[in-house]
Design a protein around this motif. Structure first.
Motif, PDB file in Angstrom:
ATOM      1  N   LEU A  34     -31.536  22.188  -8.248  1.00  0.00           N
ATOM      2  CA  LEU A  34     -30.764  21.318  -7.363  1.00  0.00           C
ATOM      3  C   LEU A  34     -31.690  20.637  -6.361  1.00  0.00           C
ATOM      4  O   LEU A  34     -32.779  21.130  -6.071  1.00  0.00           O
ATOM      5  CB  LEU A  34     -29.712  22.141  -6.611  1.00  0.00           C
ATOM      6  N   PRO A  35     -31.235  19.521  -5.767  1.00  0.00           N
ATOM      7  CA  PRO A  35     -32.067  18.777  -4.805  1.00  0.00           C
ATOM      8  C   PRO A  35     -32.005  19.347  -3.392  1.00  0.00           C
ATOM      9  O   PRO A  35     -31.721  18.654  -2.420  1.00  0.00           O
ATOM     10  CB  PRO A  35     -31.469  17.370  -4.870  1.00  0.00           C
ATOM     11  N   VAL A  36     -32.281  20.632  -3.268  1.00  0.00           N
ATOM     12  CA  VAL A  36     -32.244  21.303  -1.970  1.00  0.00           C
ATOM     13  C   VAL A  36     -33.664  21.461  -1.457  1.00  0.00           C
ATOM     14  O   VAL A  36     -34.529  21.969  -2.174  1.00  0.00           O
ATOM     15  CB  VAL A  36     -31.552  22.678  -2.090  1.00  0.00           C
ATOM     16  N   ASP A  37     -33.905  21.055  -0.229  1.00  0.00           N
ATOM     17  CA  ASP A  37     -35.213  21.230   0.396  1.00  0.00           C
ATOM     18  C   ASP A  37     -35.404  22.725   0.657  1.00  0.00           C
ATOM     19  O   ASP A  37     -34.605  23.328   1.373  1.00  0.00           O
ATOM     20  CB  ASP A  37     -35.280  20.435   1.705  1.00  0.00           C
ATOM     21  N   PRO A  38     -36.450  23.346   0.092  1.00  0.00           N
ATOM     22  CA  PRO A  38     -36.624  24.787   0.252  1.00  0.00           C
ATOM     23  C   PRO A  38     -36.916  25.216   1.688  1.00  0.00           C
ATOM     24  O   PRO A  38     -36.676  26.361   2.044  1.00  0.00           O
ATOM     25  CB  PRO A  38     -37.796  25.126  -0.674  1.00  0.00           C
ATOM     26  N   ASP A  39     -37.414  24.308   2.521  1.00  0.00           N
ATOM     27  CA  ASP A  39     -37.729  24.645   3.911  1.00  0.00           C
ATOM     28  C   ASP A  39     -36.517  24.559   4.830  1.00  0.00           C
ATOM     29  O   ASP A  39     -36.352  25.376   5.727  1.00  0.00           O
ATOM     30  CB  ASP A  39     -38.840  23.722   4.445  1.00  0.00           C
ATOM     31  N   THR A  40     -35.664  23.557   4.591  1.00  0.00           N
ATOM     32  CA  THR A  40     -34.546  23.323   5.516  1.00  0.00           C
ATOM     33  C   THR A  40     -33.180  23.664   4.929  1.00  0.00           C
ATOM     34  O   THR A  40     -32.224  23.811   5.674  1.00  0.00           O
ATOM     35  CB  THR A  40     -34.518  21.841   5.938  1.00  0.00           C
ATOM     36  N   LYS A 118     -25.716  15.391  -6.767  1.00  0.00           N
ATOM     37  CA  LYS A 118     -25.508  14.288  -7.710  1.00  0.00           C
ATOM     38  C   LYS A 118     -26.230  14.534  -9.028  1.00  0.00           C
ATOM     39  O   LYS A 118     -25.917  13.897 -10.021  1.00  0.00           O
ATOM     40  CB  LYS A 118     -25.998  12.969  -7.102  1.00  0.00           C
ATOM     41  N   LEU A 119     -27.250  15.416  -9.011  1.00  0.00           N
ATOM     42  CA  LEU A 119     -27.962  15.731 -10.239  1.00  0.00           C
ATOM     43  C   LEU A 119     -28.567  17.111 -10.184  1.00  0.00           C
ATOM     44  O   LEU A 119     -28.728  17.697  -9.108  1.00  0.00           O
ATOM     45  CB  LEU A 119     -29.041  14.696 -10.567  1.00  0.00           C
ATOM     46  N   GLU A 120     -28.883  17.599 -11.367  1.00  0.00           N
ATOM     47  CA  GLU A 120     -29.547  18.881 -11.556  1.00  0.00           C
ATOM     48  C   GLU A 120     -30.413  18.715 -12.801  1.00  0.00           C
ATOM     49  O   GLU A 120     -30.003  18.060 -13.757  1.00  0.00           O
ATOM     50  CB  GLU A 120     -28.500  19.971 -11.778  1.00  0.00           C
ATOM     51  N   ILE A 121     -31.623  19.274 -12.769  1.00  0.00           N
ATOM     52  CA  ILE A 121     -32.526  19.152 -13.917  1.00  0.00           C
ATOM     53  C   ILE A 121     -33.028  20.538 -14.297  1.00  0.00           C
ATOM     54  O   ILE A 121     -33.530  21.280 -13.452  1.00  0.00           O
ATOM     55  CB  ILE A 121     -33.725  18.228 -13.613  1.00  0.00           C
ATOM     56  N   GLU A 122     -32.905  20.872 -15.595  1.00  0.00           N
ATOM     57  CA  GLU A 122     -33.490  22.104 -16.117  1.00  0.00           C
ATOM     58  C   GLU A 122     -34.625  21.732 -17.056  1.00  0.00           C
ATOM     59  O   GLU A 122     -34.650  20.630 -17.606  1.00  0.00           O
ATOM     60  CB  GLU A 122     -32.445  22.974 -16.811  1.00  0.00           C
ATOM     61  N   CYS A 123     -35.572  22.664 -17.218  1.00  0.00           N
ATOM     62  CA  CYS A 123     -36.774  22.348 -17.987  1.00  0.00           C
ATOM     63  C   CYS A 123     -37.177  23.468 -18.932  1.00  0.00           C
ATOM     64  O   CYS A 123     -37.058  24.646 -18.600  1.00  0.00           O
ATOM     65  CB  CYS A 123     -37.970  22.130 -17.057  1.00  0.00           C
ATOM     66  N   LEU A 124     -37.712  23.065 -20.063  1.00  0.00           N
ATOM     67  CA  LEU A 124     -38.433  23.957 -20.960  1.00  0.00           C
ATOM     68  C   LEU A 124     -39.902  23.560 -20.849  1.00  0.00           C
ATOM     69  O   LEU A 124     -40.245  22.385 -21.015  1.00  0.00           O
ATOM     70  CB  LEU A 124     -37.948  23.804 -22.406  1.00  0.00           C
ATOM     71  N   VAL A 125     -40.734  24.544 -20.548  1.00  0.00           N
ATOM     72  CA  VAL A 125     -42.149  24.288 -20.277  1.00  0.00           C
ATOM     73  C   VAL A 125     -42.988  25.146 -21.222  1.00  0.00           C
ATOM     74  O   VAL A 125     -42.619  26.286 -21.526  1.00  0.00           O
ATOM     75  CB  VAL A 125     -42.477  24.653 -18.809  1.00  0.00           C
TER      76      VAL A 125
END
Length: 161
Positions: A34-40, A118-125
């Protein structure tokens, strides 16, 4: 246990009973970011700002593993409004190095996402670092930060020497 949990202070903590990422062998699976700022803990408003924050969060999780965006093989993008696809796509594309192929990708519209995102991104790395090190044994280096200049790598090594 073979499954390794991946988390970072450079990315938001999980908001439920799941890991931000897990690693099994050379495969790394990142949960939907999710587009959450990890600091705030704040979330930006526009799709462009949210896309940028998600990509920064993904970079944060990967960097703690020594990985980069170039190691992403596939992404799945969930958006709440496909009408904003081109705006999201422009920001998304700007995070990838043109020397490497873009990851494979699916993009789907969903009714809603956690926290009103508004968006979420998952990844295969795919963690190819061990193979890259083997490939570069005896290599004289890249000859500069702008790209590989050594014949042993044929200009596509991604190493940071």
């Amino acid at each position: 246990m073979f499954l390794q949990k991946i988390e970072s202070t450079k990315a938001p903590k999980a908001i439920g009973p799941y890991s931000p990422g897990v690693k099994l062998g050379d495969f790394v699976y990142l949960s939907g970011m999710l587009p959450v700022d990890p600091d705030t803990g704040a979330m930006p408003e526009t799709i462009e700002e949210q896309t940028a924050q998600v990509m920064k969060n993904i970079q944060g999780l990967l960097s703690d593993q020594g990985l980069e965006l170039r190691h992403i093989v596939k992404t799945t993008v969930f958006v709440t409004d496909l009408g904003e696809f081109s705006k999201m796509n422009e920001v998304y594309a700007s995070y990838f190095d043109a020397r490497y192929p873009y990851p494979a990708r699916s993009c789907v519209q969903v009714a809603a996402l956690p926290k009103g995102a508004k968006l979420e991104i998952e990844c295969l790395v795919l963690d190819t670092l061990a193979y890259e090190r083997q490939m570069h044994q005896g290599c004289s280096g890249c000859g500069g930060s702008s790209g590989c200049g050594s014949e042993c790598c044929e200009g596509d090594c991604g190493c940071s020497e």
